[in-house]
Structure formats: structure tokens, C-alpha cells
Motif scaffolding. Structure first.
Motif, PDB file in Angstrom:
ATOM      1  N   TYR A  12       2.331  -0.900  -1.044  1.00  0.00           N
ATOM      2  CA  TYR A  12       3.110   0.343  -0.946  1.00  0.00           C
ATOM      3  C   TYR A  12       3.637   0.513   0.486  1.00  0.00           C
ATOM      4  CZ  TYR A  12       4.160   5.315  -0.612  1.00  0.00           C
ATOM      5  OH  TYR A  12       4.785   6.515  -0.361  1.00  0.00           O
ATOM      6  N   ALA A  13       2.745   0.353   1.444  1.00  0.00           N
ATOM      7  CA  ALA A  13       3.160   0.526   2.846  1.00  0.00           C
ATOM      8  C   ALA A  13       4.266  -0.455   3.221  1.00  0.00           C
ATOM      9  CB  ALA A  13       1.956   0.327   3.767  1.00  0.00           C
ATOM     10  N   ASP A  14       4.225  -1.627   2.641  1.00  0.00           N
ATOM     11  CA  ASP A  14       5.235  -2.649   2.965  1.00  0.00           C
ATOM     12  C   ASP A  14       6.480  -2.533   2.091  1.00  0.00           C
ATOM     13  OD1 ASP A  14       3.542  -3.578   4.881  1.00  0.00           O
ATOM     14  OD2 ASP A  14       2.971  -5.425   3.853  1.00  0.00           O
ATOM     15  N   GLY A  15       6.521  -1.504   1.239  1.00  0.00           N
ATOM     16  CA  GLY A  15       7.714  -1.285   0.403  1.00  0.00           C
ATOM     17  C   GLY A  15       7.889  -2.339  -0.679  1.00  0.00           C
ATOM     18  N   LEU A  16       6.784  -2.853  -1.186  1.00  0.00           N
ATOM     19  CA  LEU A  16       6.873  -3.957  -2.147  1.00  0.00           C
ATOM     20  C   LEU A  16       6.540  -3.538  -3.581  1.00  0.00           C
ATOM     21  CD1 LEU A  16       5.238  -6.771   0.029  1.00  0.00           C
ATOM     22  CD2 LEU A  16       7.668  -6.422  -0.430  1.00  0.00           C
ATOM     23  N   LEU A  17       6.318  -2.253  -3.803  1.00  0.00           N
ATOM     24  CA  LEU A  17       6.021  -1.814  -5.171  1.00  0.00           C
ATOM     25  C   LEU A  17       7.318  -1.451  -5.898  1.00  0.00           C
ATOM     26  CD1 LEU A  17       2.852   0.455  -4.775  1.00  0.00           C
ATOM     27  CD2 LEU A  17       2.987  -1.938  -5.499  1.00  0.00           C
ATOM     28  N   PHE A  42      -2.403   0.477   7.049  1.00  0.00           N
ATOM     29  CA  PHE A  42      -1.345  -0.503   6.749  1.00  0.00           C
ATOM     30  C   PHE A  42       0.000  -0.089   7.345  1.00  0.00           C
ATOM     31  CE2 PHE A  42      -4.660  -0.950   3.513  1.00  0.00           C
ATOM     32  CZ  PHE A  42      -5.065  -2.232   3.850  1.00  0.00           C
ATOM     33  N   HIS A  43       0.177   1.237   7.542  1.00  0.00           N
ATOM     34  CA  HIS A  43       1.367   1.658   8.298  1.00  0.00           C
ATOM     35  C   HIS A  43       1.256   1.200   9.752  1.00  0.00           C
ATOM     36  CE1 HIS A  43       3.557   3.695   5.265  1.00  0.00           C
ATOM     37  NE2 HIS A  43       2.695   4.689   5.078  1.00  0.00           N
ATOM     38  N   LEU A  44       0.043   1.339  10.293  1.00  0.00           N
ATOM     39  CA  LEU A  44      -0.176   0.948  11.702  1.00  0.00           C
ATOM     40  C   LEU A  44       0.100  -0.534  11.939  1.00  0.00           C
ATOM     41  CD1 LEU A  44      -3.579   2.547  12.830  1.00  0.00           C
ATOM     42  CD2 LEU A  44      -1.397   2.798  13.982  1.00  0.00           C
ATOM     43  N   THR A  45      -0.211  -1.324  10.951  1.00  0.00           N
ATOM     44  CA  THR A  45      -0.183  -2.787  11.152  1.00  0.00           C
ATOM     45  C   THR A  45       0.932  -3.457  10.354  1.00  0.00           C
ATOM     46  OG1 THR A  45      -1.753  -3.041   9.327  1.00  0.00           O
ATOM     47  CG2 THR A  45      -2.675  -2.897  11.541  1.00  0.00           C
ATOM     48  N   GLY A  46       1.940  -2.699   9.994  1.00  0.00           N
ATOM     49  CA  GLY A  46       3.009  -3.244   9.159  1.00  0.00           C
ATOM     50  C   GLY A  46       4.057  -4.005   9.952  1.00  0.00           C
ATOM     51  N   ARG A  47       5.185  -4.116   9.371  1.00  0.00           N
ATOM     52  CA  ARG A  47       6.225  -4.951   9.977  1.00  0.00           C
ATOM     53  C   ARG A  47       6.801  -4.369  11.254  1.00  0.00           C
ATOM     54  NH1 ARG A  47       8.691  -7.345   4.285  1.00  0.00           N
ATOM     55  NH2 ARG A  47       6.860  -8.638   3.945  1.00  0.00           N
TER      56      ARG A  47
ATOM     57  N   VAL B 145      -3.049 -14.948   0.085  1.00  0.00           N
ATOM     58  CA  VAL B 145      -2.276 -14.311   1.159  1.00  0.00           C
ATOM     59  C   VAL B 145      -2.587 -12.822   1.179  1.00  0.00           C
ATOM     60  CG1 VAL B 145       0.053 -13.636   1.882  1.00  0.00           C
ATOM     61  CG2 VAL B 145      -0.402 -15.984   1.175  1.00  0.00           C
ATOM     62  N   THR B 146      -2.507 -12.189   0.008  1.00  0.00           N
ATOM     63  CA  THR B 146      -2.689 -10.744  -0.054  1.00  0.00           C
ATOM     64  C   THR B 146      -4.089 -10.339   0.388  1.00  0.00           C
ATOM     65  OG1 THR B 146      -1.192 -10.799  -1.942  1.00  0.00           O
ATOM     66  CG2 THR B 146      -2.351  -8.744  -1.548  1.00  0.00           C
ATOM     67  N   SER B 147      -5.085 -11.020  -0.126  1.00  0.00           N
ATOM     68  CA  SER B 147      -6.452 -10.594   0.214  1.00  0.00           C
ATOM     69  C   SER B 147      -6.757 -10.855   1.686  1.00  0.00           C
ATOM     70  CB  SER B 147      -7.472 -11.284  -0.688  1.00  0.00           C
ATOM     71  OG  SER B 147      -7.345 -12.677  -0.586  1.00  0.00           O
ATOM     72  N   ARG B 148      -6.297 -11.999   2.213  1.00  0.00           N
ATOM     73  CA  ARG B 148      -6.529 -12.271   3.648  1.00  0.00           C
ATOM     74  C   ARG B 148      -5.791 -11.259   4.521  1.00  0.00           C
ATOM     75  NH1 ARG B 148      -5.842 -18.783   4.369  1.00  0.00           N
ATOM     76  NH2 ARG B 148      -7.754 -19.377   3.307  1.00  0.00           N
ATOM     77  N   LEU B 149      -4.597 -10.912   4.077  1.00  0.00           N
ATOM     78  CA  LEU B 149      -3.793  -9.982   4.870  1.00  0.00           C
ATOM     79  C   LEU B 149      -4.433  -8.594   4.882  1.00  0.00           C
ATOM     80  CD1 LEU B 149      -1.165  -9.941   6.517  1.00  0.00           C
ATOM     81  CD2 LEU B 149       0.036  -9.243   4.432  1.00  0.00           C
ATOM     82  N   VAL B 150      -4.955  -8.166   3.749  1.00  0.00           N
ATOM     83  CA  VAL B 150      -5.645  -6.865   3.701  1.00  0.00           C
ATOM     84  C   VAL B 150      -6.796  -6.871   4.694  1.00  0.00           C
ATOM     85  CG1 VAL B 150      -7.215  -5.470   2.300  1.00  0.00           C
ATOM     86  CG2 VAL B 150      -5.015  -6.169   1.364  1.00  0.00           C
TER      87      VAL B 150
END
Lengths: 277, 176
Positions: A12-17, A42-47, B145-150
Motif C-alpha cells: 500500500y505504501a509503495d502504491g502497488l495495490l 514503510f512510508h519512512l523507508t519508501g522510494r 523479495v517481498t518478505s526480505r524487503l519487509v
């Protein structure tokens, strides 16, 4: 109230949903402070992290990087190689003992200072003669090839890249045996780049490839500090590795093994996928 | 083809430099890594498949060299000290995002992450590579990828905000 997983919150934070999933997440978030806090991670560590290094992207590219791409033959060959070395004024070409030299590119081979006689390359020299490691402790000649034995064989067989083992000599002197990486050569044999460090910090590097159940030494080199006491200058970081990179580059086929791949082949005692070992 | 690839890599250099900076934690170390990658790419041009993504190929080379260097550094005992490096450029020596994480906070936290998490964050968060492309570059399933990234982003956030010691051991355990 259902809880969303961290993976969903990250997507969600990455706009992928997709829109329906996004709407559902927003409904749940509206009434759940704990979930909003998790989302904030996830907002803090996003793109947007990219913005932290935008100044680096916008800065002029250093000339040396462009030059690296403009060299006709960027690896050890004539002037191109010399230009790369010029970054490390104290660097000396290592004296390499190369077996199986036919495997190396001619230009590379011509650029290396050879030691005539394999045994000479294996005398861990530069220190007093009584500190030398007996040849038979680490390698043995069979036919016209040199094979790892003893501590070197055990290290190549079992030690993961990045780790080292220690060999204690008489007089409580110790040498460290380490492995730097694992790869496969053109004939799909496993090969490992190793490093031997003497108590004096004198260092030897080389490559051995698995042939049958043995490790055949393909390359062996002494690196800095250099042979004589008066020459004990350590090159800038990475300098010594350039020579080996060039030599190893001639042997590598494909990418080096990842840590996981390496763990698997060590566990499987270096069996290849077609059942050979 | 050589000229075309060479020009392509030159165009990519700014992005490759950012990726390498994020991985190594320093501008000079990053540029050394990129230089090494350029030399390796030119030496192995025959391995590049025309029509595939040149940036992904270069990211992969950089990642491989970096991992080799990390392994070698473990043997040699070289330790990067972020405090010894120059203060990152930016306003008042700080690069502040909207969410108030600074470059130094992020790089310090990155330094503590397991290598594969660090690579993913550099690829996806710094470089904007898609999850799918990252999976292709690293040759791992997209679920991995997803789980490691989380895990990586949770650890990064916690260490950047709260300091590195708290989550190091927890993150290391979770990544096994």
C-alpha cells in the motif's frame, strides 16, 4: 477488526495495490492507530529514500568513471592496465605462479611476472628462512599439476567465503587460510579464490579448482607487503585485488556463487548438478 | 554493439553511482565500486544479451562485486566507519526527508542490515527498481523479495530512528 499484514501495508505504501484493495486498506487504517504506526515504517523507508542521494545523481560524473568506459582494453593489457594501476602509486605487480596458464588470456599472461618452477611460488617467502612453510604442508605435486593438501585442502572443502581457518606451525606461529569467493570455470568445475596470510601480514592469494575430489591450484601469487623489508609498503585499499581480479576474471564463467548456493554445495560436498563431484 | 553498450553505461552512471553509494555507505567507495563494475562489464561484454535491460545487468555486476568485496573484507578485517567519512552534502550537512530521516541515519542503519536486505533496499527504495525486476536481478522468487524487503525496512526504520543496537540481533535471527 481484521489486521493487515506488514506485506500488505508495504505494498500500500509503495502504491502497488489495486484500487479495490487500496480502498479496503484505507477503511481499516481509518480506525486503527496501531496499523497507521506500522504503515509509517514503510512510508519512512519508501522510494523517497532516493531523494537523500539526489545530490549525488545530479553531481558531475567523475572523469575516472568515464575513462574506465573509454579504455579499449580495461583489464590488464598494455596502457589500459597501466592507467588503472596509476591510482595506486605503491602497487607492484604481484609475482604469480600460474599453472594451467593456457587458461589465461594471452594478454593477461604476458602482463604477469612469472616465477619459473611451481615450488618456488609455494615457498612462503619474504621472511626469514626458518619461517617458511614447508611445501608439503599445503600442496603436493601429482603429475604436472599441483593439488591442495592438508589445511589448504580442508579450507577449500569446508570453509565458506569470508571465513578463515588457522594453521598453527611449530613455535606457535600461525597462518590464516581464508576463502574469498567461489565460482565456476568454463568447464563448470567449482573454483575458489583463497588467501593465505602469514604472521608478518605477508599475503598470498590464488585460485584452486575442484578436479575429481581434489583441488588443483590454478593460480598462486604473492601480494603486498613486498619481498624485502625495505619495500614493506602496503598499497592503497583494493590495489592488490586488481591483479587477482584480472587473473580470476579469465577463469570465471558466469556469476560467482551466492552465499546460499555456496552453503548448498559445501553441504553436498561439491557435487555438481549432473551428479559428478 | 560495444559502442552502444558503452554509451548506455555512461548514461546510466549517475544511477549506478547512487546504487553503489547506497550499498557501500560512501561516495568514494561507491565510485570505486562503479569503476570496478565498468571494467568487469567491458571485459565480459559477450555475456550481455542485447535487448535485455542494461541497467539490470549493471546492477547485478555491482552487487556481485560488492558481495565479493564484503567477503574479502571479512577475511582482511576491514571495517567501514561511517563516522570517519565526510558529512554527507546537503543543507546544514543534513539531507532531511519529509519524514525526517537523514542520509546519515539511513546509511548507518543500512550498514547493520544483512547484505541481501541492504541490496534490496538499495535497488527498490533508492533506485526505484520494481519488485519483479529486483527478483529477476537477484534470481530469487518475488515472494522472497517481498518478505526480505519487509524485514529490511522494518529494521532500517527502527535502527534509523531508535539506534542500531536494539534490532541488530533480532533482525539477524529473523533473516536466518
Amino acid at each position: 477488526m481484521p489486521k493487515l499484514t506488514d506485506e500488505t501495508l508495504m505494498l500500500y505504501a509503495d502504491g502497488l495495490l489495486d484500487p479495490p484493495d487500496r480502498d479496503h486498506v484505507e477503511e481499516l487504517l481509518a480506525d486503527d492507530e496501531e496499523m497507521r504506526a506500522r504503515l509509517n515504517v514503510f512510508h519512512l523507508t519508501g522510494r523517497q529514500l532516493a531523494a537523500l542521494l539526489q545530490h549525488h545523481v545530479d553531481a558531475p560524473v567523475p572523469k575516472r568513471l568515464r575513462d574506465a568506459l573509454m579504455e579499449e582494453k580495461p583489464e590488464w593489457s598494455g596502457a589500459g592496465g597501466a592507467r588503472r594501476l596509476s591510482r595506486f602509486p605503491n602497487f607492484r605487480l604481484p609475482k604469480l605462479c600460474v599453472t594451467g596458464i593456457q587458461a589465461l588470456q594471452p594478454a593477461l599472461a604476458a602482463g604477469l611476472a612469472m616465477i619459473a618452477g611451481i615450488g618456488l611460488g609455494w615457498l612462503l617467502r619474504g621472511e626469514a628462512a626458518n619461517n617458511a612453510v614447508p611445501l608439503g604442508d599445503l600442496v603436493q605435486m601429482e603429475g604436472n599439476r599441483l593439488f591442495a593438501v592438508g589445511a589448504l585442502q580442508r579450507t577449500l572443502e569446508t570453509v565458506p567465503s569470508g571465513r578463515k581457518s588457522t594453521l598453527t606451525l611449530s613455535g606457535n606461529r600461525e597462518i590464516d587460510l581464508g576463502v574469498k569467493m567461489t565460482f565456476r570455470n568454463e568447464t563448470r568445475d567449482y573454483c575458489r579464490e583463497y588467501q593465505i596470510t602469514m604472521p608478518s601480514t605477508e599475503r598470498y592469494v590464488g585460485v584452486a579448482c575442484r578436479v575429481g575430489r581434489q583441488w588443483a591450484v590454478e593460480i598462486h601469487a604473492i601480494t603486498a607487503p613486498s619481498f624485502s623489508a625495505s619495500d614493506r609498503t602496503v598499497p592503497a585499499s583494493g590495489g592488490d585485488s586488481l591483479a587477482m581480479d584480472a587473473a580470476v576474471g579469465a577463469l570465471v564463467f558466469g556469476d560467482p556463487l551466492t552465499g546460499e548456493e555456496e552453503r548448498t554445495v559445501i553441504r553436498d560436498r561439491w557435487k555438481t548438478t549432473n551428479g559428478d563431484s | 554493439m560495444t559502442e552502444e553498450v558503452r554509451r548506455g553505461i555512461i548514461e546510466l552512471l549517475p544511477r549506478l553511482r547512487r546504487f553503489a553509494y547506497a550499498l557501500t555507505g560512501g561516495p568514494d567507495q561507491g565510485d570505486d565500486l562503479v569503476q570496478e563494475a565498468c571494467a568487469r562489464a567491458l571485459a565480459r561484454l559477450e555475456q550481455y544479451q542485447p535487448g535485455t535491460r542494461l541497467d539490470s545487468w549493471m546492477y547485478k555486476i555491482i552487487r556481485n562485486i560488492w558481495l565479493d568485496q564484503r567477503r574479502a573484507a571479512t577475511v582482511r578485517g576491514i571495517v567501514t566507519d561511517l563516522d570517519a567519512g565526510p558529512e554527507p552534502a546537503g543543507e546544514d550537512g543534513r539531507n532531511v526527508t519529509d519524514s525526517r530521516l537523514t542520509l546519515k541515519q539511513v546509511l548507518r542503519a543500512m550498514e547493520k542490515l544483512p547484505d541481501e536486505q541492504r541490496i534490496l533496499i538499495a535497488l527498490i527504495c533508492f533506485e526505484g527498481v520494481s519488485y519483479q525486476e529486483a527478483a529477476t536481478i537477484l534470481n530469487i522468487p518475488i515472494g522472497t523479495v517481498t518478505s526480505r524487503l519487509v524485514r529490511g525496512r522494518r529494521a532500517l526504520s527502527a535502527m534509523a530512528v531508535e539506534g542500531p543496537t536494539m534490532l541488530e540481533s533480532k533482525n539477524a535471527k529473523a533473516d536466518r
